[in-house]
Design an enzyme around this catalytic site. Structure first.
Site, PDB file in Angstrom:
ATOM      1  N   THR A  43       0.828  -1.204   0.000  1.00 25.65           N
ATOM      2  CA  THR A  43       0.000   0.000   0.000  1.00 25.65           C
ATOM      3  C   THR A  43       0.861   1.251   0.000  1.00 25.65           C
ATOM      4  O   THR A  43       0.613   2.194  -0.764  1.00 25.65           O
ATOM      5  CB  THR A  43      -0.899   0.014   1.256  1.00 25.65           C
ATOM      6  OG1 THR A  43      -1.625  -1.206   1.323  1.00 25.65           O
ATOM      7  CG2 THR A  43      -1.863   1.182   1.217  1.00 25.65           C
ATOM      8  N   THR A  44       1.900   1.272   0.852  1.00 19.78           N
ATOM      9  CA  THR A  44       2.764   2.444   0.962  1.00 19.78           C
ATOM     10  C   THR A  44       3.521   2.684  -0.328  1.00 19.78           C
ATOM     11  O   THR A  44       3.896   3.825  -0.637  1.00 19.78           O
ATOM     12  CB  THR A  44       3.741   2.270   2.140  1.00 19.78           C
ATOM     13  OG1 THR A  44       3.000   1.874   3.299  1.00 19.78           O
ATOM     14  CG2 THR A  44       4.482   3.552   2.449  1.00 19.78           C
ATOM     15  N   TYR A 106     -12.933  -5.449  -1.960  1.00 18.10           N
ATOM     16  CA  TYR A 106     -14.117  -5.151  -2.767  1.00 18.10           C
ATOM     17  C   TYR A 106     -15.095  -6.322  -2.882  1.00 18.10           C
ATOM     18  O   TYR A 106     -16.292  -6.146  -2.651  1.00 18.10           O
ATOM     19  CB  TYR A 106     -13.745  -4.653  -4.177  1.00 18.10           C
ATOM     20  CG  TYR A 106     -14.958  -4.188  -4.968  1.00 18.10           C
ATOM     21  CD1 TYR A 106     -15.582  -2.984  -4.660  1.00 18.10           C
ATOM     22  CD2 TYR A 106     -15.503  -4.971  -5.978  1.00 18.10           C
ATOM     23  CE1 TYR A 106     -16.708  -2.578  -5.355  1.00 18.10           C
ATOM     24  CE2 TYR A 106     -16.621  -4.568  -6.668  1.00 18.10           C
ATOM     25  CZ  TYR A 106     -17.228  -3.374  -6.351  1.00 18.10           C
ATOM     26  OH  TYR A 106     -18.341  -2.978  -7.026  1.00 18.10           O
ATOM     27  N   TYR A 132      -1.973 -10.511   4.860  1.00 17.86           N
ATOM     28  CA  TYR A 132      -2.079  -9.110   5.272  1.00 17.86           C
ATOM     29  C   TYR A 132      -3.537  -8.794   5.552  1.00 17.86           C
ATOM     30  O   TYR A 132      -4.359  -8.736   4.646  1.00 17.86           O
ATOM     31  CB  TYR A 132      -1.525  -8.213   4.172  1.00 17.86           C
ATOM     32  CG  TYR A 132      -1.571  -6.724   4.441  1.00 17.86           C
ATOM     33  CD1 TYR A 132      -1.768  -6.211   5.719  1.00 17.86           C
ATOM     34  CD2 TYR A 132      -1.416  -5.825   3.394  1.00 17.86           C
ATOM     35  CE1 TYR A 132      -1.812  -4.841   5.949  1.00 17.86           C
ATOM     36  CE2 TYR A 132      -1.440  -4.449   3.613  1.00 17.86           C
ATOM     37  CZ  TYR A 132      -1.646  -3.969   4.889  1.00 17.86           C
ATOM     38  OH  TYR A 132      -1.692  -2.616   5.117  1.00 17.86           O
ATOM     39  N   ARG A 137      -9.084  -1.127   4.784  1.00 22.05           N
ATOM     40  CA  ARG A 137      -8.927  -0.928   3.340  1.00 22.05           C
ATOM     41  C   ARG A 137      -9.679  -1.971   2.510  1.00 22.05           C
ATOM     42  O   ARG A 137     -10.096  -1.685   1.396  1.00 22.05           O
ATOM     43  CB  ARG A 137      -7.443  -0.948   2.961  1.00 22.05           C
ATOM     44  CG  ARG A 137      -6.696   0.332   3.348  1.00 22.05           C
ATOM     45  CD  ARG A 137      -5.295   0.343   2.770  1.00 22.05           C
ATOM     46  NE  ARG A 137      -4.566   1.548   3.154  1.00 22.05           N
ATOM     47  CZ  ARG A 137      -4.432   2.630   2.392  1.00 22.05           C
ATOM     48  NH1 ARG A 137      -4.993   2.671   1.202  1.00 22.05           N
ATOM     49  NH2 ARG A 137      -3.742   3.674   2.818  1.00 22.05           N
ATOM     50  N   LYS A 160       0.560 -10.060   8.745  1.00 20.90           N
ATOM     51  CA  LYS A 160       0.650  -8.638   9.066  1.00 20.90           C
ATOM     52  C   LYS A 160      -0.731  -8.233   9.557  1.00 20.90           C
ATOM     53  O   LYS A 160      -1.692  -8.201   8.789  1.00 20.90           O
ATOM     54  CB  LYS A 160       1.059  -7.829   7.832  1.00 20.90           C
ATOM     55  CG  LYS A 160       1.103  -6.326   8.065  1.00 20.90           C
ATOM     56  CD  LYS A 160       1.427  -5.565   6.785  1.00 20.90           C
ATOM     57  CE  LYS A 160       1.394  -4.062   7.024  1.00 20.90           C
ATOM     58  NZ  LYS A 160       1.629  -3.294   5.763  1.00 20.90           N
ATOM     59  N   ILE A 205       5.611  -4.246  10.410  1.00 21.25           N
ATOM     60  CA  ILE A 205       5.804  -3.824   9.021  1.00 21.25           C
ATOM     61  C   ILE A 205       5.335  -2.386   8.991  1.00 21.25           C
ATOM     62  O   ILE A 205       4.149  -2.100   9.101  1.00 21.25           O
ATOM     63  CB  ILE A 205       5.048  -4.731   8.042  1.00 21.25           C
ATOM     64  CG1 ILE A 205       5.660  -6.141   8.104  1.00 21.25           C
ATOM     65  CG2 ILE A 205       5.126  -4.179   6.620  1.00 21.25           C
ATOM     66  CD1 ILE A 205       4.984  -7.163   7.199  1.00 21.25           C
TER      67      ILE A 205
END
Length: 293
Positions: A43-44, A106, A132, A137, A160, A205
């Site tokens: 994401t980052t 989604y 993750y 999100r 994570k 993380i």
């Protein structure tokens, strides 16, 4: 995979293109400051906007710079099981040591669907897989009991955890201990890393370690080494940026912070857009309070 701090690395841009030179310099900065793992194309790293060619180059640069000194973990998760298998296989072919696979977003699978999704990936790829869990999100929370079911697959090596639910984290850690499992658990939230590691987790993380790699890694090493007082001092010192770096959607604030430090331009790809003027002040103040700027 690792115990300690893995940096969820930003992707620098320059006039719309990936700035590969800046990326290489930034990877070296992270390595020089004693982080224990490099997590790219998460994401980052603005992975949804990165082309296949750019992905390949970013992985190659990271693998070459790391040169086996720390694991390179590549974000490969999508909301298609088949596409995730394909991307994970390619990442391993390009030298990745592990893949970070986000809970599908989604389409909101059930817990059974999540178990089967990760099981299919683990069965078909030849390397370590990290789950993750970030329901803020994805819209779906992978529950601890579902993660425990994934112990069926030997190459699912860790999770994570970014649910933000401390009870669920502690429950997961207690179940893993009861099962004598060596599945690693890393915090996906910087402000909960101290607490997760104090409860028996394996590290973080991190987003803030982009800007403060040495302080972040020192904090986590102190916790894991039993020096809670030193760790607590660093946790409280870093608290201002733990909040400020999420004042808008990640990685908008950390990209601005790193531009102030000279590691990249303050440039993102749409649909992400520049940090607001008001929040620039917030980030700058927090960086000074935390001794980063």
């Amino acid at each position: 995979m690792f115990r300690g701090t893995g940096t969820a690395v930003i992707t620098p841009f320059k006039d719309g293109d990936v700035d590969f030179d800046a990326f290489g310099r930034f990877i070296r900065f992270q390595l020089e400051n004693r982080i224990e793992a490099l997590i790219v194309l998460g994401t980052t790293g603005e992975s949804p906007t990165i082309s296949d060619f750019e992905r390949t180059q970013l992985i190659k640069i990271t693998v070459n710079e790391a040169n086996g000194t720390v694991p390179v973990i590549v974000g490969t998760g999508t909301n298609s099981t088949e596409k995730t298998v394909e991307m994970s296989t390619k990442a391993f072919d390009e030298g990745a040591d592990g893949v970070l696979v986000v809970v599908p977003y989604y389409n909101k699978p059930t817990q059974e669907g999540l178990y089967r999704h990760f099981g299919e990936i683990a069965t078909r790829v030849q390397g370590p897989v990290i789950i993750y869990n970030v329901p803020g999100r994805t819209g779906t929370n992978m529950l601890p009991d579902t993660i425990i079911r994934c112990l069926d697959f030997d190459n699912i090596v860790g999770v994570k955890e970014a649910s933000g639910d401390q009870y669920n984290v502690d429950y997961l850690l207690s179940r893993l201990k009861a099962n004598h499992s060596d599945l690693k658990v890393w915090s996906g939230n910087d402000d909960q890393a101290f607490h997760l590691c104090s409860s028996g987790g394996d590290g973080v993380i991190s987003v803030i370690s982009n800007a403060a790699p040495l302080k972040t890694s020192s904090m986590i090493r102190s916790i894991l080494g039993g020096d809670l007082e030193s760790a607590r001092d660093l946790h409280l010192e870093l608290l201002p940026i733990m909040k400020a770096f999420f004042v808008e959607s990640n990685p908008i604030p950390v990209k601005y912070a790193l531009s102030l430090m000279g590691y990249c331009r303050n440039e993102l790809r749409l649909p992400l857009y520049d940090l607001s003027d008001a929040n620039r002040t917030v980030v700058e103040r927090a960086m000074k309070e935390s001794g980063v700027l």
